[in-house]
Design a protein around this motif. Structure first.
Motif, PDB file in Angstrom:
ATOM      1  N   PHE A 107      86.672  29.658   8.492  1.00 43.45           N
ATOM      2  CA  PHE A 107      87.629  30.761   8.497  1.00 43.45           C
ATOM      3  C   PHE A 107      88.445  30.642   7.223  1.00 43.45           C
TER       4      PHE A 107
ATOM      5  N   SER B 270      99.567  24.299  -0.419  1.00 45.33           N
ATOM      6  CA  SER B 270      99.567  25.406   0.547  1.00 45.33           C
ATOM      7  C   SER B 270     100.458  25.115   1.756  1.00 45.33           C
ATOM      8  N   TYR B 271     101.037  23.913   1.798  1.00 42.05           N
ATOM      9  CA  TYR B 271     101.881  23.544   2.936  1.00 42.05           C
ATOM     10  C   TYR B 271     103.221  23.127   2.362  1.00 42.05           C
TER      11      TYR B 271
ATOM     12  N   ARG C  10     103.457  11.255   9.872  1.00 40.44           N
ATOM     13  CA  ARG C  10     102.052  11.646   9.854  1.00 40.44           C
ATOM     14  C   ARG C  10     101.650  11.890   8.409  1.00 40.44           C
TER      15      ARG C  10
ATOM     16  N   ILE D 223      99.540  13.269   5.541  1.00 42.42           N
ATOM     17  CA  ILE D 223      98.612  14.387   5.398  1.00 42.42           C
ATOM     18  C   ILE D 223      97.578  14.057   4.329  1.00 42.42           C
TER      19      ILE D 223
ATOM     20  N   GLY E 260      90.782  15.979   6.334  1.00 44.79           N
ATOM     21  CA  GLY E 260      90.300  15.908   7.697  1.00 44.79           C
ATOM     22  C   GLY E 260      91.115  16.707   8.681  1.00 44.79           C
ATOM     23  N   GLY E 261      90.508  16.995   9.828  1.00 44.11           N
ATOM     24  CA  GLY E 261      91.148  17.813  10.848  1.00 44.11           C
ATOM     25  C   GLY E 261      91.963  16.989  11.812  1.00 44.11           C
ATOM     26  N   LEU E 262      92.060  17.524  13.044  1.00 44.49           N
ATOM     27  CA  LEU E 262      92.904  16.915  14.072  1.00 44.49           C
ATOM     28  C   LEU E 262      92.602  15.444  14.321  1.00 44.49           C
TER      29      LEU E 262
ATOM     30  N   MET F  26      89.261  29.108  19.397  1.00 47.01           N
ATOM     31  CA  MET F  26      89.030  29.251  17.965  1.00 47.01           C
ATOM     32  C   MET F  26      90.047  28.446  17.163  1.00 47.01           C
TER      33      MET F  26
ATOM     34  N   TYR G  93      89.224  24.871  17.372  1.00 51.32           N
ATOM     35  CA  TYR G  93      88.058  24.611  16.530  1.00 51.32           C
ATOM     36  C   TYR G  93      88.474  24.503  15.066  1.00 51.32           C
ATOM     37  N   GLN G  94      89.318  25.427  14.627  1.00 52.35           N
ATOM     38  CA  GLN G  94      89.820  25.373  13.252  1.00 52.35           C
ATOM     39  C   GLN G  94      90.580  24.085  12.995  1.00 52.35           C
ATOM     40  N   GLY G  95      91.313  23.637  14.016  1.00 51.28           N
ATOM     41  CA  GLY G  95      92.062  22.396  13.872  1.00 51.28           C
ATOM     42  C   GLY G  95      91.135  21.209  13.685  1.00 51.28           C
ATOM     43  N   PHE G  96      90.086  21.135  14.518  1.00 52.02           N
ATOM     44  CA  PHE G  96      89.164  20.001  14.424  1.00 52.02           C
ATOM     45  C   PHE G  96      88.398  20.003  13.109  1.00 52.02           C
ATOM     46  N   THR G  97      88.147  21.191  12.547  1.00 48.84           N
ATOM     47  CA  THR G  97      87.352  21.260  11.317  1.00 48.84           C
ATOM     48  C   THR G  97      88.228  21.412  10.082  1.00 48.84           C
ATOM     49  N   ASP G  98      89.504  21.082  10.212  1.00 45.91           N
ATOM     50  CA  ASP G  98      90.422  21.077   9.065  1.00 45.91           C
ATOM     51  C   ASP G  98      90.541  22.434   8.382  1.00 45.91           C
ATOM     52  N   GLN G  99      90.718  23.461   9.162  1.00 45.70           N
ATOM     53  CA  GLN G  99      90.887  24.786   8.562  1.00 45.70           C
ATOM     54  C   GLN G  99      92.232  25.391   8.935  1.00 45.70           C
TER      55      GLN G  99
ATOM     56  N   GLY H 255      95.276  24.692   7.472  1.00 41.83           N
ATOM     57  CA  GLY H 255      96.323  24.432   6.488  1.00 41.83           C
ATOM     58  C   GLY H 255      96.655  22.953   6.355  1.00 41.83           C
TER      59      GLY H 255
ATOM     60  N   ASP I  55      98.928  20.864   7.668  1.00 41.93           N
ATOM     61  CA  ASP I  55      99.182  20.016   8.816  1.00 41.93           C
ATOM     62  C   ASP I  55      98.650  20.694  10.072  1.00 41.93           C
ATOM     63  N   PRO I  56      97.375  20.405  10.423  1.00 46.69           N
ATOM     64  CA  PRO I  56      96.778  21.099  11.573  1.00 46.69           C
ATOM     65  C   PRO I  56      97.540  20.848  12.864  1.00 46.69           C
ATOM     66  N   VAL I  57      98.169  19.671  13.000  1.00 49.14           N
ATOM     67  CA  VAL I  57      98.899  19.366  14.234  1.00 49.14           C
ATOM     68  C   VAL I  57     100.078  20.331  14.389  1.00 49.14           C
ATOM     69  N   GLN I  58     100.828  20.499  13.314  1.00 48.54           N
ATOM     70  CA  GLN I  58     101.976  21.407  13.377  1.00 48.54           C
ATOM     71  C   GLN I  58     101.523  22.837  13.631  1.00 48.54           C
TER      72      GLN I  58
ATOM     73  N   LEU J 277      98.874  23.866  15.221  1.00 46.20           N
ATOM     74  CA  LEU J 277      98.463  24.004  16.616  1.00 46.20           C
ATOM     75  C   LEU J 277      99.662  23.994  17.556  1.00 46.20           C
TER      76      LEU J 277
END
Lengths: 337, 205
Positions: free
Chosen positions: A5, A90-91, A300, A302, A305-307, B32, B35-41, B43, B45-48, B50
């Motif tokens: 996305f 971007s953050y 945390r 940064i 990688g994702g979650l 969705m 999913y974006q969070g797990f695949t690093d999409q 931004g 800080d994905p945790v924030q 989400l």
């Protein structure tokens, strides 16, 4: 299968319209006589990106950065994993462009930094004014990798390009009465939507101001940065020149500076004005002094990688820059947070 | 104000389609974003991202679930009423996801920290109480339990109004300086409670 996305601002090379084709398009429009009406519509949609990007024509240009010449300096954080550039750019917290983390990258791309004027004045023998070009040519540029710890308990590792603030202060020759250094961000509501209303700017009384004690400002770690990741700063990170004080929370590292004034009194700072019980003048990274509403004990980091790749690490006193501890000898850091 | 006297009645199949679309939309959207969070999409800080998405999502759904009744009465549109339960349940699902992201990815299952944060940080305490209310309301929304509870069910479910105000407070308490948005939520929730004051009063008497 991996769905990608894409963010509205992550343009790829092949999406860039060739300039010739782009101009041709305008010519055709002009010939058709639609240009007047078209530009009227364009003016009302502005540069705000969001979920309704489908309706804009995607002409938004990205701010152009250019490569810098610098020498690399070995730092304490050189062995840390760098935060990827696309995340560091971007953050951002830069309320002048909105309070959301992606507001700065979306709203700051058209910031005009050329011409620029940075003045060093106040209690100095020789006030200095630097033009845009002077920012890059007055001092030898160095790349230094620093940790950046935000008061919101996240952190990054960023390669900054710049020079020690001490260089410029020495050049201006501070008077013996000078005890503090105050900084001011550009005030230009036309270019900075957050400054136009209290609602979009997070209730901050602009211009954004910050301050340091003179000995903190002279500490060689304290730098004025004109670039990151080898190139000039993008506007969301404080183009064309910003402060970086790695042992203090990120909000001390004021962006897009136009004025540096040496004073004999402790200058007001934006976040202290906003909430004095939560943000102090010193704002040194300190895991033992919690923010009244959240813990500062851990952070945390940064990176990529994702979650599942999130790493929580201990926050270190002075963000790991122990060499600054003597600056605060005999001070109660609980009181002077 | 526009006064509509004629009750609204639409094709039940149409309402069924809207209902299914709503299910699809809310489930897919949540899936969705995860999913974006797990695949690093998501931004920097994905945790924030989400946490923000699930938190605001839960609050919005809770507010919408409370708008349904006054809206149905005003429009005389009784077919809206069956939407209350699923919307409320989705609010609870989003709130649970919010809590899960908080303990799994923000605190990374550091048990001691989870307990101390819930107890010591007032905004987290308030958020946690809100979550407990939403869970209690979700469990008791099962038909058999609802029947068994009788009149007590209505008393318990008035807690939805408490929950929406606590959720607004939780939001107000955590922002650094941009307090306008949470303030709007709180004012609107208070307005909704006032709209339903006679009903709420009756229950607590």
């Amino acid at each position: 299968m991996l769905f990608k996305f894409r963010n509205s601002n992550s343009l790829t090379e092949n999406q860039v319209t060739d300039e010739a084709v782009y101009k041709q398009r305008r010519d055709i429009l002009k010939k058709l006589g639609y240009f007047g009406a078209g530009s009227l519509l364009a003016a009302s949609t502005k540069a705000t990106a969001g979920p309704f990007d489908w309706f804009s024509d995607g002409d938004k240009a990205k701010f152009a950065t250019s490569a810098l010449n610098f020498s690399k300096i070995q730092t304490d954080a050189s062995s840390d994993v760098l935060t990827p550039m696309d995340k560091a750019t971007s953050y951002n917290n830069f309320y002048e462009f909105g309070t959301g983390k992606d507001d700065p990258i979306n709203n700051a791309q058209s910031l005009n930094v050329e011409p620029w004027s940075l003045s060093i004045e106040g209690l100095v023998e020789k006030p200095i004014t630097l033009s845009y070009d002077d920012l890059f040519s007055s001092f030898d540029l160095e790349e230094r990798i620093y940790r950046l710890r935000c008061v919101e308990a996240w952190s990054m590792v960023i390669p900054w390009v710049g020079f020690s603030l001490a260089n410029i202060i020495k050049k201006a020759q501070p008077l013996s009465s000078a005890k503090y250094v105050s900084f001011q961000t550009l005030y230009d509501p036309k270019q900075m939507p957050g400054q136009r209303s209290r609602f979009t700017g997070g209730g901050v009384d602009y211009p954004y101001v910050e301050g340091l004690r003179l000995d903190e400002a002279m500490q060689p770690l304290t730098m004025l940065s004109v670039g990151m990741y080898g190139k000039t700063l993008p506007p969301q990170n404080g183009a064309p020149i910003r402060l970086v004080v790695p042992w203090k929370y990120g909000f001390k590292s004021i962006k897009s500076i136009v004025k540096i004034v040496l004073t004999d009194k402790q200058p007001p700072t934006t976040w202290q004005n906003l909430a004095p019980d939560e943000y102090g003048f010193y704002a040194n990274v300190n895991p033992r002094v919690d923010h009244p509403r959240w813990s500062q004990g851990r952070e945390r980091r940064i990176t990529d990688g994702g979650l599942l790749a999130q790493n929580r690490i201990d926050t270190l006193p002075f963000n790991g820059y122990d060499e600054v501890a003597p600056l605060y000898k005999s001070m109660d850091l609980r009181k002077f947070y | 104000m526009l006064k509509i006297n004629k009750p609204i009645r639409v094709n039940p199949t149409f309402m069924q389609v809207i209902r299914l679309l709503g299910h699809g939309f809310l489930v897919m959207w949540l899936a969705m974003v995860f999913y974006q969070g797990f695949t690093d999409q998501l931004g920097g800080d994905p945790v924030q991202s989400l946490l923000d998405f699930t938190g605001i999502g839960a609050l919005n759904l809770l507010v919408i679930s409370l708008i349904v009744s006054p809206l149905a009465m005003h429009l005389k549109f009784a077919q809206l009423l069956p939407f209350r339960r699923p919307i409320g349940l989705y609010s609870a699902l989003y709130a649970l996801s919010h809590f899960y992201v908080f303990i799994a990815f923000e605190l990374q299952f550091e048990l001691k920290l989870i307990v101390s944060e819930i107890i010591e940080r007032p905004y987290i305490t308030v958020g946690f109480v809100t979550l407990l209310i939403l869970i209690a309301l979700s469990i008791t929304s099962i038909n058999a339990i609802k029947k068994w509870m009788g009149a007590k069910w209505f008393t318990l479910h008035s807690l939805a109004y408490v929950a929406v105000i606590l959720a607004g407070l939780h939001y107000l308490w955590l922002v650094k300086s941009a307090w306008y948005e949470p303030a709007i939520y709180i004012l609107f929730s208070a307005f909704l409670s006032i709209l339903r004051r006679t009903k709420i009063k009756k229950i607590f008497k």
